[in-house]
Design a protein around this motif. Sequence first.
Motif, PDB file in Angstrom:
ATOM      1  N   LYS A 223       0.873  -1.247  -0.074  1.00 33.13           N
ATOM      2  CA  LYS A 223       0.173  -0.007  -0.139  1.00 33.13           C
ATOM      3  C   LYS A 223       0.795   1.321  -0.008  1.00 33.13           C
ATOM      4  O   LYS A 223       0.471   2.296  -0.032  1.00 33.13           O
ATOM      5  CB  LYS A 223      -1.002   0.030   1.302  1.00 33.13           C
ATOM      6  CG  LYS A 223      -1.987  -1.283   1.318  1.00 33.13           C
ATOM      7  CD  LYS A 223      -2.865  -0.959   2.358  1.00 33.13           C
ATOM      8  CE  LYS A 223      -2.307  -1.108   3.633  1.00 33.13           C
ATOM      9  NZ  LYS A 223      -3.292  -1.297   4.945  1.00 33.13           N
ATOM     10  N   GLU A 259      -7.903  -3.619  -2.241  1.00 35.30           N
ATOM     11  CA  GLU A 259      -7.788  -2.298  -2.990  1.00 35.30           C
ATOM     12  C   GLU A 259      -6.598  -1.936  -3.349  1.00 35.30           C
ATOM     13  O   GLU A 259      -6.213  -1.527  -4.731  1.00 35.30           O
ATOM     14  CB  GLU A 259      -8.126  -1.145  -1.794  1.00 35.30           C
ATOM     15  CG  GLU A 259      -9.615  -1.201  -1.337  1.00 35.30           C
ATOM     16  CD  GLU A 259      -9.903  -1.970  -0.306  1.00 35.30           C
ATOM     17  OE1 GLU A 259     -11.061  -1.783   0.242  1.00 35.30           O
ATOM     18  OE2 GLU A 259      -9.131  -2.715  -0.009  1.00 35.30           O
ATOM     19  N   LYS A 263      -5.552  -1.406  -7.504  1.00 36.13           N
ATOM     20  CA  LYS A 263      -4.703  -0.041  -7.682  1.00 36.13           C
ATOM     21  C   LYS A 263      -3.509  -0.671  -8.763  1.00 36.13           C
ATOM     22  O   LYS A 263      -3.274   0.001  -9.545  1.00 36.13           O
ATOM     23  CB  LYS A 263      -4.263   0.635  -6.479  1.00 36.13           C
ATOM     24  CG  LYS A 263      -3.601   1.830  -6.946  1.00 36.13           C
ATOM     25  CD  LYS A 263      -3.000   2.470  -5.608  1.00 36.13           C
ATOM     26  CE  LYS A 263      -2.465   4.073  -6.058  1.00 36.13           C
ATOM     27  NZ  LYS A 263      -2.004   4.680  -4.796  1.00 36.13           N
ATOM     28  N   LYS A 266      -5.212  -1.225 -12.123  1.00 32.31           N
ATOM     29  CA  LYS A 266      -5.616   0.137 -12.795  1.00 32.31           C
ATOM     30  C   LYS A 266      -4.648   1.170 -13.107  1.00 32.31           C
ATOM     31  O   LYS A 266      -5.003   1.865 -13.986  1.00 32.31           O
ATOM     32  CB  LYS A 266      -6.759   0.589 -11.539  1.00 32.31           C
ATOM     33  CG  LYS A 266      -7.406   2.190 -11.945  1.00 32.31           C
ATOM     34  CD  LYS A 266      -8.381   2.693 -11.042  1.00 32.31           C
ATOM     35  CE  LYS A 266      -9.293   3.848 -11.546  1.00 32.31           C
ATOM     36  NZ  LYS A 266     -10.171   4.185 -10.738  1.00 32.31           N
TER      37      LYS A 266
END
Length: 443
Positions: A223, A259, A263, A266
Motif C-alpha cells: 500500500k 484495494e 490499484k 488500474k
Amino acid sequence: MMISTWRKRRAARLAGKQRLESETGDIEVTVPNHFRCPVSLDLMNDPVTMSSGITYDRESIEKWIEAGNVTCPITNKVLRSLDPIPNHTIRKMIQDWCVANSSYGIERIPTPRIPVSSEEALEIHSKIKTACRQGDQAGCQNLVAKVKALARESERNRRCLVATGTAGVLSSAFEDFSKASFDDNVAVLEEILSGLAVLLPHDKATTYLASDASMDCVVWFLKSEDLSTRRNAVLVLKELVPLDNRNVDMLLEIEGAMEALFKLIKAPICPSATKASLLIIYHMVMSSSSSPTKAKIVAKFVDLGLVSLLLEMLVDAERSICEKALGVLDGICDWDQGREKAYNHALTIPVLVRKIHRVSDLAMKFSVSILFKLCMNEKRENGGVLVEAIQRNAFEKLLVLLQVGCDERTREKATQLLKLLNVYRGRVDCIDSVDFKNLKRSF
C-alpha cells in the motif's frame, strides 16, 4: 550431440587454419591454440580448469554441465568435482597477448568476477542469522544488499543463491524483524523484501512470510507510495499465495489488501506487477474456503470496478495478461453480481468472442466458460446476450472449436452453447459470415 557439433566445428576450423583478422583486414593474427576453449574453439574470456586438468571457457563448460554431463568433454573421464577453478595464469597470458596485439584491433579481455560459491553463500546466511539474533538492523541490511548485488551480477550467482536456500534465510529474517517494532525496522524490512524479489522464484521456505506479522508488513509495503516497493511486495505475495489457501484467507483479512491489488491493475507499474496482481486476485476469487466468503470477495471487487477494468484491459492485452484477466473474469462470473456487470458492459461479448482462437488454448477455455455462464443465466426474453453472440460470429467460432478439438469440459460447454444459440440463429443477421460447408456437424 554437443560432442558431435564440437568435433565438426573443430575440424572445419583446423582445416581452414583459423585466424583472427584485424580490423584493417590487411594482417591476420593467429590465436594460439592453448588460448582457445576446447569446446567452443573461441578465445577464452574466463578460463577455468576442471578436475580432469583441462582448461575451458567458463560459459562453455557450465553449459556442458547444465546439460547433465558429468564427464570431461576432452578426456571423457568422470569429473571428480563439477566446480570449475579459475585459471589465473592462462587468463593473464591471454590478456598479455591481447595487449601485445592491440595494434591489430584485438581488445583485451576483462578480468572476470569470480562467481559466488556455495560456501560463500552459506557464510552470508550465517552472518544474516547472527545479525537477526542480535537485532543488528544495519548489519543485516548491508548483508542483504550484498546478496542483491551478487544475484544481479550474473544468472549463475542468482541460481547458486537460490539453490543454497537464500530465500528461506531472508524470509526468516523478514519474519524476525516484522515481529519487533515495525516503525523501527522499516528500512531493513524493505531491503529484505527487495532481496526476496530479486531471488524469484522462491522455494517453499517463503512460508516464513505466512505469519500474521510478516503478512501485515508485506501488505503495508503493498500500500506504500513507492512504486519499486509496491512491485517487490506484489511479486513476493505472488509466490506465497498459491502455496496454501490459508495464506489467501489471511491476506483477505488484512484491511486494504484488495484495494492495493486493484490499484496495481488500474494504475500499472510494470507488466510483472500487473500479472502478479491478477494471479493473486484469481486465487482470492477461486481459492477461498467458503461460498459466503467468495461472494463477499467478488462483491468487493465488483464494487471497485474490476469487471470494467478487466474488459477494457482485454481489448489489446498481451497473451499472459490476457489469460490471467480472463481467469479472474471467469471466477467473477460465477456470481450474480459479476454477471450483471458483464451483461451491462458493451465490450463483454465482442471481447469474449474475439478471444476464441485468437490468443491461446487457455484463453479460449476461459472465454468459452465465461460466455457459457452468461448465456446459461440469461434472463431477458429477447435473448440479448445470445443474440449479440450470434451477431459476433460466436456460433461459427464454436463450430470450429469442436472441429479442431479441445478438452472435454470445454467441448461440453461449447456444445450446449451451440444449442442455445441455434434457437436464435434464424432471427439474426450476422455481422460477418464464414463458409463452413465442410463441417459435418448438426445442432
